[in-house]
Enzyme design. Structure first.
Site, PDB file in Angstrom:
ATOM      1  N   ASN A 223      63.934  -0.375  15.280  1.00 26.77           N
ATOM      2  CA  ASN A 223      64.846  -0.759  14.192  1.00 26.77           C
ATOM      3  C   ASN A 223      64.247  -1.910  13.399  1.00 26.77           C
ATOM      4  O   ASN A 223      63.136  -2.344  13.669  1.00 26.77           O
ATOM      5  CB  ASN A 223      66.229  -1.116  14.760  1.00 26.77           C
ATOM      6  CG  ASN A 223      66.131  -2.239  15.774  1.00 26.77           C
ATOM      7  OD1 ASN A 223      65.724  -3.344  15.442  1.00 26.77           O
ATOM      8  ND2 ASN A 223      66.473  -1.940  17.024  1.00 26.77           N
ATOM      9  N   GLY A 286      72.618 -12.820  23.617  1.00 22.38           N
ATOM     10  CA  GLY A 286      71.911 -11.548  23.361  1.00 22.38           C
ATOM     11  C   GLY A 286      71.857 -11.294  21.868  1.00 22.38           C
ATOM     12  O   GLY A 286      72.811 -10.789  21.276  1.00 22.38           O
ATOM     13  N   ALA A 288      69.101  -9.696  20.556  1.00 22.47           N
ATOM     14  CA  ALA A 288      68.200  -8.553  20.351  1.00 22.47           C
ATOM     15  C   ALA A 288      68.957  -7.323  19.865  1.00 22.47           C
ATOM     16  O   ALA A 288      70.103  -7.090  20.232  1.00 22.47           O
ATOM     17  CB  ALA A 288      67.488  -8.234  21.661  1.00 22.47           C
ATOM     18  N   ILE A 323      72.163  -4.104  28.494  1.00 21.15           N
ATOM     19  CA  ILE A 323      71.626  -5.307  29.150  1.00 21.15           C
ATOM     20  C   ILE A 323      72.682  -6.402  29.227  1.00 21.15           C
ATOM     21  O   ILE A 323      72.916  -7.015  30.271  1.00 21.15           O
ATOM     22  CB  ILE A 323      70.380  -5.808  28.384  1.00 21.15           C
ATOM     23  CG1 ILE A 323      69.312  -4.713  28.376  1.00 21.15           C
ATOM     24  CG2 ILE A 323      69.849  -7.090  29.012  1.00 21.15           C
ATOM     25  CD1 ILE A 323      68.150  -4.976  27.435  1.00 21.15           C
ATOM     26  N   LYS A 353      83.850  -4.479  20.671  1.00 18.38           N
ATOM     27  CA  LYS A 353      82.597  -4.603  21.416  1.00 18.38           C
ATOM     28  C   LYS A 353      82.651  -5.810  22.354  1.00 18.38           C
ATOM     29  O   LYS A 353      82.185  -5.769  23.476  1.00 18.38           O
ATOM     30  CB  LYS A 353      81.451  -4.756  20.402  1.00 18.38           C
ATOM     31  CG  LYS A 353      80.128  -4.232  20.867  1.00 18.38           C
ATOM     32  CD  LYS A 353      79.093  -4.258  19.744  1.00 18.38           C
ATOM     33  CE  LYS A 353      78.939  -2.916  19.077  1.00 18.38           C
ATOM     34  NZ  LYS A 353      77.856  -2.878  18.084  1.00 18.38           N
TER      35      LYS A 353
HETATM   36  O1  PMT Z   1      66.076 -10.055  14.130  1.00 15.47           O
HETATM   37  P1  PMT Z   1      66.548 -10.413  12.736  1.00 15.47           P
HETATM   38  O2  PMT Z   1      65.756  -9.677  11.661  1.00 15.47           O
HETATM   39  O3  PMT Z   1      66.577 -11.901  12.535  1.00 15.47           O
HETATM   40  O4  PMT Z   1      68.044  -9.886  12.592  1.00 15.47           O
HETATM   41  C1  PMT Z   1      69.036 -10.400  13.421  1.00 15.47           C
HETATM   42  C2  PMT Z   1      69.988  -9.298  13.931  1.00 15.47           C
HETATM   43  C3  PMT Z   1      70.691  -8.653  12.748  1.00 15.47           C
HETATM   44  C4  PMT Z   1      69.220  -8.255  14.724  1.00 15.47           C
HETATM   45  C5  PMT Z   1      70.982 -10.010  14.904  1.00 15.47           C
HETATM   46  O5  PMT Z   1      71.658 -11.024  14.196  1.00 15.47           O
HETATM   47  C6  PMT Z   1      72.019  -9.013  15.457  1.00 15.47           C
HETATM   48  O6  PMT Z   1      73.038  -8.764  14.861  1.00 15.47           O
HETATM   49  N1  PMT Z   1      71.739  -8.448  16.676  1.00 15.47           N
HETATM   50  C7  PMT Z   1      72.577  -7.452  17.305  1.00 15.47           C
HETATM   51  C8  PMT Z   1      72.259  -6.092  16.728  1.00 15.47           C
HETATM   52  C9  PMT Z   1      73.217  -5.008  17.171  1.00 15.47           C
HETATM   53  O7  PMT Z   1      73.718  -4.270  16.415  1.00 15.47           O
HETATM   54  O8  PMT Z   1      73.479  -4.990  18.406  1.00 15.47           O
HETATM   55  P2  PMT Z   1      74.437  -3.876  19.112  1.00 15.47           P
HETATM   56  O9  PMT Z   1      75.722  -3.736  18.412  1.00 15.47           O
HETATM   57  O10 PMT Z   1      73.630  -2.663  19.359  1.00 15.47           O
HETATM   58  O11 PMT Z   1      74.660  -4.607  20.483  1.00 15.47           O
HETATM   59  C10 PMT Z   1      75.712  -5.561  20.706  1.00 15.47           C
HETATM   60  C11 PMT Z   1      75.237  -6.555  21.731  1.00 15.47           C
HETATM   61  O12 PMT Z   1      74.839  -5.864  22.920  1.00 15.47           O
HETATM   62  C12 PMT Z   1      74.052  -7.370  21.289  1.00 15.47           C
HETATM   63  O13 PMT Z   1      74.217  -8.671  21.797  1.00 15.47           O
HETATM   64  C13 PMT Z   1      72.852  -6.665  21.951  1.00 15.47           C
HETATM   65  O14 PMT Z   1      71.777  -7.578  22.223  1.00 15.47           O
HETATM   66  C14 PMT Z   1      73.475  -6.132  23.231  1.00 15.47           C
HETATM   67  N2  PMT Z   1      72.892  -4.874  23.739  1.00 15.47           N
HETATM   68  C15 PMT Z   1      72.975  -3.724  23.015  1.00 15.47           C
HETATM   69  C16 PMT Z   1      72.479  -2.540  23.534  1.00 15.47           C
HETATM   70  C17 PMT Z   1      71.882  -2.567  24.809  1.00 15.47           C
HETATM   71  N3  PMT Z   1      71.379  -1.450  25.343  1.00 15.47           N
HETATM   72  N4  PMT Z   1      71.804  -3.703  25.501  1.00 15.47           N
HETATM   73  C18 PMT Z   1      72.304  -4.858  24.996  1.00 15.47           C
HETATM   74  O15 PMT Z   1      72.221  -5.903  25.641  1.00 15.47           O
END
Ligand code: PMT
Length: 426
Positions: A223, A286, A288, A323, A353
């Site tokens: 991504n 988190g 990432a 994670i 979430k």
């Molecule tokens: O990296 P940059 O270019 O600076 O941009 C920052 C960002 C936009 C990536 C950051 O600010 C951000 O929003 N990160 C979360 C991205 C996201 O959409 O995450 P998610 O909705 O898929 O996950 C939600 C949470 O669960 C997050 O804390 C993620 O780290 C965690 N997660 C998700 C999936 C997974 N399999 N394991 C996880 O731990």
């Protein structure tokens, strides 16, 4: 005994700059006319100020004025024997507790980004170990030029703090981003840097960047995350006194010395690194953008075009482990903060979430706005926790990181104190 909360409130007041050595580095832009006001604002809160001018800054503000308001000789020439005899430029770099580059022109930014040292200002910035705060000021087109934006990213990756610029009418008649932040905002920012101990004794783990899931030896799915937001939070947590472990996905820029860093590629690797180092972690953030799925089979050799009639390829994906949800199940449970990048029904999705993953708080990015979130210098967010929601307006990712750390310390003061009671007193 002063609680962390009280300490942070006191430390954020500009008066916490009393006695601090501030080196004001002025470069050659029209906003240099505000330099005497910056000096006066700093001196009013008890800071000691010296000024270094770039080679051409004297065209915009006179050394005589600055000498009058600082009460010290103004430095502008590396080859000035008398000035060097009184305080050499290396001593000047060591003297500074904070260097404030204001205004920082496009040219000065470029020099800082590339480590150039061709005048006293740039040499001093390269030689100092003090935090460097940069206040960009320039024509809006120059500011928005990709070269300037790349230089801003580069100085941010070096750990420099960026304040502003503001948007509005410019001296040249244009309208847009590029006006230097006002002196009182700059001084307030410097004061916030003195909040060095709010996380002392705390062990903080941060995930940053994308994960990359291989399909075959040459292809992968991933991504647009650059890792800048996660990296900025790691730097902010370290500046706030924490012991920081950064679990960094691919492409995350260099982190400063003192941050323990583990580089990973896939979600499974990120999960292993997190689990392996989780014991003793007080706060997990988190950031990432972890890939939710990975190809079920990773081909060992490069896949070839099938040449078949359908002209399509079907890959089977399996779900990656969650994670952060795993971290929230760990006992003793750290304070767990997640991020959510959403495009629609943003608040609804982020709130759900947070509850589903059992997070203490979640930071929502509305990525329908392309100027924030993924792969940009700026971010804006809503911090959602059990008892409230706080809007964090658009700012640089480093500023947002500092604000987020401050807000988390305020909201979770008792929980943070409980994990390490010794860190609450000074
Ligand atoms: O990296 P940059 O270019 O600076 O941009 C920052 C960002 C936009 C990536 C950051 O600010 C951000 O929003 N990160 C979360 C991205 C996201 O959409 O995450 P998610 O909705 O898929 O996950 C939600 C949470 O669960 C997050 O804390 C993620 O780290 C965690 N997660 C998700 C999936 C997974 N399999 N394991 C996880 O731990």
């Amino acid at each position: 005994m002063i609680s962390k909360l009280e300490h942070m409130k006191t430390a954020s007041e500009p008066s916490c700059l009393r006695g601090k050595h501030i080196l004001l580095a002025v470069s050659a832009g029209i906003a240099a006319y505000k330099a005497p006001l910056i000096v006066r604002t700093l001196r009013a809160v008890g800071a000691q100020v010296q000024v270094v001018l770039s080679a051409n800054a004297h065209h915009f503000v006179t050394p005589t004025t600055l000498q009058a308001v600082t009460g010290s000789p103004v430095r502008q020439d590396m080859w000035d024997e008398a000035a060097e005899a009184a305080m050499g430029h290396i001593e000047l770099a060591r003297w500074a507790d904070i260097v404030l580059v204001a205004p920082a022109t496009a040219n000065t930014l470029a020099k800082l980004a590339h480590g150039m040292a061709d005048d006293l200002l740039s040499t001093t910035c390269l030689a100092t170990q003090a935090p460097i705060v940069v206040a960009p000021a320039m024509n809006q087109r120059m500011y928005q030029h990709p070269a300037t934006q790349a230089n801003l990213k580069a100085v941010q990756a070096l750990g420099y703090h960026i304040v502003g610029p503001d948007s509005g009418e410019q001296a040249c008649g244009d309208d847009g981003p590029g006006r230097m932040s006002e002196p009182d905002e700059l001084v307030a920012f410097l004061a916030s840097l003195q909040v060095t101990s709010v996380l002392s004794g705390q062990h903080v783990m941060i995930t940053a960047g994308p994960t990359l899931e291989p399909i075959d030896p040459v292809r992968y799915i991933s991504n647009h995350s650059s890792g800048l937001q996660g990296l900025s939070i790691a730097e902010a947590a370290k500046a706030a006194g924490a012991e920081v472990i950064l679990i960094a996905g691919p492409r995350v820029a260099a982190s400063s010395a003192g941050i323990q860093r583990l580089n990973v590629v896939t979600a499974l690797e990120m999960q292993s690194a997190v689990q392996e180092h989780l014991a003793g972690i007080d706060i997990f953030i988190g950031v990432a953008a972890v890939a939710d799925y990975r190809p079920k089979l990773v081909e060992q050799v490069k896949m070839k075009r099938s040449g078949g009639e359908s002209g399509s390829l079907t890959l089977e994906f399996v779900e990656n482990p969650d994670i952060i949800a795993g971290v929230a199940q760990h006992r003793p449970k750290p304070l767990v903060i997640g991020f959510a990048a959403e495009t629609n029904n943003t608040l609804e999705h982020a709130r759900a979430k947070r509850i589903r993953k059992q997070l203490d708080a979640i930071v929502l990015n509305d990525i329908a706005d392309p100027s924030i979130g993924f792969n940009s210098l700026h971010n804006a967010a809503t911090l959602i926790f059990e008892h409230g929601e706080i809007t964090l307006p658009k700012q640089t990712k480093r500023q947002l990181a500092d604000t987020l750390i401050s807000q988390l310390v305020l909201i979770f003061a008792s929980q943070i104190a409980d994990t390490n009671p010794g860190s609450m007193s000074e």
